[in-house]
Write an enzyme that holds these catalytic residues in place. Structure first.
Site, PDB file in Angstrom:
ATOM      1  N   TYR A  18       0.852  -1.188   0.000  1.00 29.23           N
ATOM      2  CA  TYR A  18       0.000   0.000   0.000  1.00 29.23           C
ATOM      3  C   TYR A  18       0.893   1.246   0.000  1.00 29.23           C
ATOM      4  O   TYR A  18       1.714   1.437   0.886  1.00 29.23           O
ATOM      5  CB  TYR A  18      -0.895  -0.014   1.242  1.00 29.23           C
ATOM      6  CG  TYR A  18      -2.127   0.822   1.100  1.00 29.23           C
ATOM      7  CD1 TYR A  18      -2.056   2.205   1.049  1.00 29.23           C
ATOM      8  CD2 TYR A  18      -3.387   0.240   1.026  1.00 29.23           C
ATOM      9  CE1 TYR A  18      -3.193   2.984   0.919  1.00 29.23           C
ATOM     10  CE2 TYR A  18      -4.529   1.008   0.910  1.00 29.23           C
ATOM     11  CZ  TYR A  18      -4.423   2.375   0.850  1.00 29.23           C
ATOM     12  OH  TYR A  18      -5.553   3.142   0.722  1.00 29.23           O
TER      13      TYR A  18
ATOM     14  N   TYR B 169      -1.290   4.810 -10.318  1.00 32.10           N
ATOM     15  CA  TYR B 169      -2.279   3.997 -11.041  1.00 32.10           C
ATOM     16  C   TYR B 169      -3.696   4.476 -10.728  1.00 32.10           C
ATOM     17  O   TYR B 169      -4.397   5.023 -11.583  1.00 32.10           O
ATOM     18  CB  TYR B 169      -2.106   2.526 -10.667  1.00 32.10           C
ATOM     19  CG  TYR B 169      -3.114   1.598 -11.292  1.00 32.10           C
ATOM     20  CD1 TYR B 169      -3.364   1.604 -12.662  1.00 32.10           C
ATOM     21  CD2 TYR B 169      -3.813   0.677 -10.509  1.00 32.10           C
ATOM     22  CE1 TYR B 169      -4.282   0.742 -13.237  1.00 32.10           C
ATOM     23  CE2 TYR B 169      -4.729  -0.202 -11.072  1.00 32.10           C
ATOM     24  CZ  TYR B 169      -4.967  -0.166 -12.439  1.00 32.10           C
ATOM     25  OH  TYR B 169      -5.878  -1.022 -13.004  1.00 32.10           O
TER      26      TYR B 169
END
Length: 390
Positions: free
Chosen positions: A286, A334
């Site tokens: 993450y 992204y």
């Protein structure tokens, strides 16, 4: 520790939906249904096969039950546990345990959020960080969440261990190199360390280019028994180990600003999987901020505590590096709809299948997906493999 989930379940279908503009302006339920349908189709399954559902999208009291009703299914197993970006790895852990115990056979995990479209429509919310405790004890003192919390952690790590701004910036540079290989990434232009350091502080020492995106998006994962997985449409990614942990809610209550709950969930997941960090081929960490990645690498055991800066300094996470990481371009480049954990699982599965085109990690047999929620508050660590036993 009970290792009964090891190899008992597998990820057999994945899908995600993102937009080059960052905006997906459709009703949330429609977006959830679209990505669930795509993930089931990927597995060669349909809604008729689903007897378990996990989600914490929407913020209502009965998220999983309400979504099940919308989909027209009556699952035996539901879970709506909310630990932010760590929720989706936690769901893998719970789904694998439920399947191993015979409580369900095929479980769908889904996340969808449209913060950009909601803002465009003029919708406003109180925000996930507007709790009574924070409003009383943190907000009056200038804490701007979540970024202030991560800035505190970065400052402490730099002061304690000598970590440099250049080392943290390298994480953003390497992540963007992956994004440049991904035609679906929101940001694809290559950047340099100087670009990161010149992008300005949002909360010192965190620069703008070290912060995640805010985009719309959705992701879904289908988990079923290892036995059933062998006969489905796509190669399974077996759940070898999974664990979750939490240590605090407010950043002022974090026991040590340089140690996350990953120091608990990581070793537990590795023990359950019976593998070590040096056996992992690709990591999906993450990356809400660059410091999130650095702390995860240390707490998961890829390097010692305090050595994260030198570890990342030479591009270890980049294409061609010794530990390829954030291979979609991550939350930094992204997509990042508010909780990125489900997308980590989608990419880890695709890497193990060999589905990633130009960003494919060669001969990937094991993948680790590590979600972080809140303000470094909760973590979930999932280890997947191409074989049920390694």
């Amino acid at each position: 520790m009970n290792h009964s989930i090891r190899g008992a379940a597998a990820v057999v279908g994945v899908a995600d939906e993102v937009s080059s503009s960052g905006v997906i302006d459709v009703p949330l339920r429609e977006l959830e249904a679209r990505v669930i349908t795509a993930a089931l189709s990927d597995a060669g399954l349909s809604l008729r096969d689903v007897d378990g559902l996990c989600t914490c999208t929407g913020g209502t009291l009965m998220q999983s039950v309400e979504l099940a009703e919308y989909l027209g299914i009556t699952p035996r197993f539901t879970d709506a546990t909310q630990t932010g970006g760590a929720s989706y790895g936690l769901y893998i852990e719970h789904a694998a345990a439920a399947i191993a115990a015979g409580l369900a056979e095929t479980i769908v995990i889904v996340y969808a959020s449209t913060p950009r479209a909601s803002r465009k429509r003029g919708e406003k919310g109180l925000g996930v960080f507007a709790t009574p405790e924070r409003l009383e004890w943190e907000t009056p003192f200038g804490v701007m969440l979540p970024i202030s919390a991560y800035a505190l952690a970065a400052n402490r790590h730099m002061a304690t261990y000598g970590t440099t701004a250049e080392q943290l910036a390298q994480i953003a540079v390497d992540t963007r190199r992956w994004a440049a290989l991904n035609p679906r990434a929101h940001l694809r232009d290559l950047i340099t360390v100087d670009d990161v350091l010149g992008s300005g502080f949002l909360a010192e020492p965190v620069h703008k280019l070290e912060c995640c995106l805010v985009t719309d998006g959705a992701a879904a994962v289908v988990v079923t028994s290892a036995e059933r997985a062998r006969d489905l449409a796509r190669p399974p990614a077996y759940v070898l180990g999974a664990a979750s942990a939490a240590s605090h809610a407010m950043i002022t209550q974090m026991p040590d600003l340089t140690v996350t709950p990953g120091s608990v969930s990581g070793p537990a997941a590795f023990e359950a999987a019976a593998v070590t960090p040096n056996q992992i081929d690709v990591v999906e960490l993450y990356d809400s901020f660059t410091i999130t990645v650095l702390l995860a690498l240390e707490d998961l055991g890829f390097c010692k505590k305090g050595e994260g800066g030198p570890f990342v300094a030479d591009g270890v996470l980049a294409p061609g590096g010794d530990l390829p990481g954030q291979t979609t371009g991550g939350g930094l480049a992204y997509t990042h709809p508010g909780a990125f954990g489900a997308f980590l699982l989608v990419e880890a599965t695709r890497q193990l299948r060999g589905d990633c085109g130009d960003r494919q990690v060669r001969n990937a047999q094991t993948a680790l997906a590590h979600g972080t929620g809140g303000v470094l508050s909760a973590t979930s660590t999932v280890i997947l493999g191409t074989e049920a036993t390694l």
